[in-house]
Design a protein around this motif. Structure first.
Motif, mmCIF file in Angstrom:
data_model
loop_
_atom_site.group_PDB
_atom_site.id
_atom_site.type_symbol
_atom_site.label_atom_id
_atom_site.label_comp_id
_atom_site.label_asym_id
_atom_site.label_seq_id
_atom_site.Cartn_x
_atom_site.Cartn_y
_atom_site.Cartn_z
ATOM 1 N N ALA A 62 0.847 -1.200 0.000
ATOM 2 C CA ALA A 62 0.000 0.000 0.000
ATOM 3 C C ALA A 62 0.882 1.249 0.000
ATOM 4 O O ALA A 62 0.575 2.250 -0.649
ATOM 5 C CB ALA A 62 -0.909 -0.008 1.218
ATOM 6 N N GLY A 69 -10.437 -0.423 -1.666
ATOM 7 C CA GLY A 69 -9.190 -0.783 -0.985
ATOM 8 C C GLY A 69 -9.326 -1.953 -0.028
ATOM 9 O O GLY A 69 -8.569 -2.056 0.946
ATOM 10 N N ARG A 93 -2.229 -1.966 -4.960
ATOM 11 C CA ARG A 93 -3.313 -2.641 -4.225
ATOM 12 C C ARG A 93 -3.292 -4.133 -4.524
ATOM 13 O O ARG A 93 -3.081 -4.529 -5.664
ATOM 14 C CB ARG A 93 -4.662 -2.074 -4.649
#
Ligand SMILES: NC(=O)c1ccc[n+]([C@@H]2O[C@H](COP(=O)([O-])OP(=O)(O)OC[C@H]3O[C@@H](n4cnc5c(N)ncnc54)[C@H](OP(=O)(O)O)[C@@H]3O)[C@@H](O)[C@H]2O)c1
Length: 260
Positions: free
Chosen positions: A176, A227, A181
């Motif tokens: 991150a 996310g 991701r």
């Protein structure tokens, strides 16, 4: 069409197992959103047919890479595509997979090795190549298609999926910081060619347990945008997965023992 969000900054995606089921649904959704694609699978004719359809429908660039991901030389060609600097890949979908119909201990160990290569070794190599290239560019994403089977003890298939979920969770946190991701996608039963290829009768699975591949892909891409490290499509599987965490492990193992 998938939501714009952060995916808009990822113009080129590589999807393994893109000719059928979940991989095909990823290719379909990504092309519809304007992503150029690299499609990977073994059947060249099917690859060309999918590529032609997506090019014609969406006007995107589609490259095909015929590769058996359990073959070293083929795997290397796919990792090379992931590290290309002239045509960088921004999103890797590690999806190709299959399972054996029999339980570990009754199967041929050579078939087990192939399954391990396809579900663990190949995604590991591809993820390694992608993370190196993407962290250098400070951006990109990897979706590893696992399964809710990762959360229950059910032979080698579930063990392999648990491995990729664990690695994905860690990579999600670790990368991150450099803008990459990582997601483990964990669907329940999905109507694809998977069970037919395994030689297992899908009729033994209750109808309410089946998901559709396009809905699984929509959930995954939405969760990538949000996310999330682990994407579990549909409320019913979110509930079932939550139960596996609170129900005693012995009970989960007993229920899991009933079917494939
Ligand atoms: N269907 C489910 O119920 C379900 C549930 C949870 C998770 N999953 C996971 O979802 C992923 C996709 O499964 P699916 O259900 O979409 O299966 P599918 O419909 O059988 O499609 C499998 C795809 O992978 C490709 N493939 C298979 N072996 C390969 C190899 N050795 N090298 C390169 N490509 C290969 C196939 O094309 P070729 O045969 O031409 O190579 C095909 O495009 C798998 O990782 C599976 O474990 C499936």
């Amino acid at each position: 069409m998938v939501g714009r969000g952060m995916l808009a900054s990822m113009p080129r995606a590589l999807v393994t197992g893109a000719t059928a089921g979940i991989g095909h649904a990823f290719a379909d959704a990504l092309a519809a959103s304007g992503h150029d694609l690299v499609l990977v699978a073994r059947d060249e004719q099917r690859l060309s047919s999918v590529a032609e359809t997506l090019r014609g429908r969406d006007g995107v660039q589609v490259e095909v890479l015929r590769a058996d991901l359990t073959d070293d030389a083929d795997l290397q060609r796919v990792t090379q595509a992931l590290t290309s600097t002239s045509a960088p890949v921004d999103l890797l979908v590690n999806n190709a997979g299959s399972s054996l119909a029999q339980w570990f201990g009754t199967t041929d160990i050579a078939d087990e090795e192939k399954q391990l290569d396809l579900l663990v070794r190949a995604p590991m190599h591809l993820m390694d190549a992608a993370l190196k290239a993407m962290s250098g560019r400070r951006g990109g994403a990897v979706i590893n298609v696992a399964s809710v089977a990762a959360f229950t003890p059910r032979g080698t298939y579930s063990a392999h999926k648990a491995w990729i979920v664990n690695l994905s969770r860690w990579a999600h946190l670790h990368y991150a910081d450099v803008g990459v991701r990582v997601q483990a996608l964990c669907p329940g039963f999905v109507r694809t060619e998977f069970h037919q290829r395994m030689g297992v009768d899908p009729g033994t699975v209750p109808r309410w347990m089946w998901l559709k591949a396009p809905a699984v892909v929509r959930a995954s891409l939405k969760d990538l945008d949000r996310g999330k490290a682990v994407s579990i499509p549909s409320l019913r599987y979110k509930v079932l997965t939550a139960l596996t965490r609170v129900v005693p492990a012995g009970v989960v193992a007993k229920v899991a023992k009933r079917g494939r």
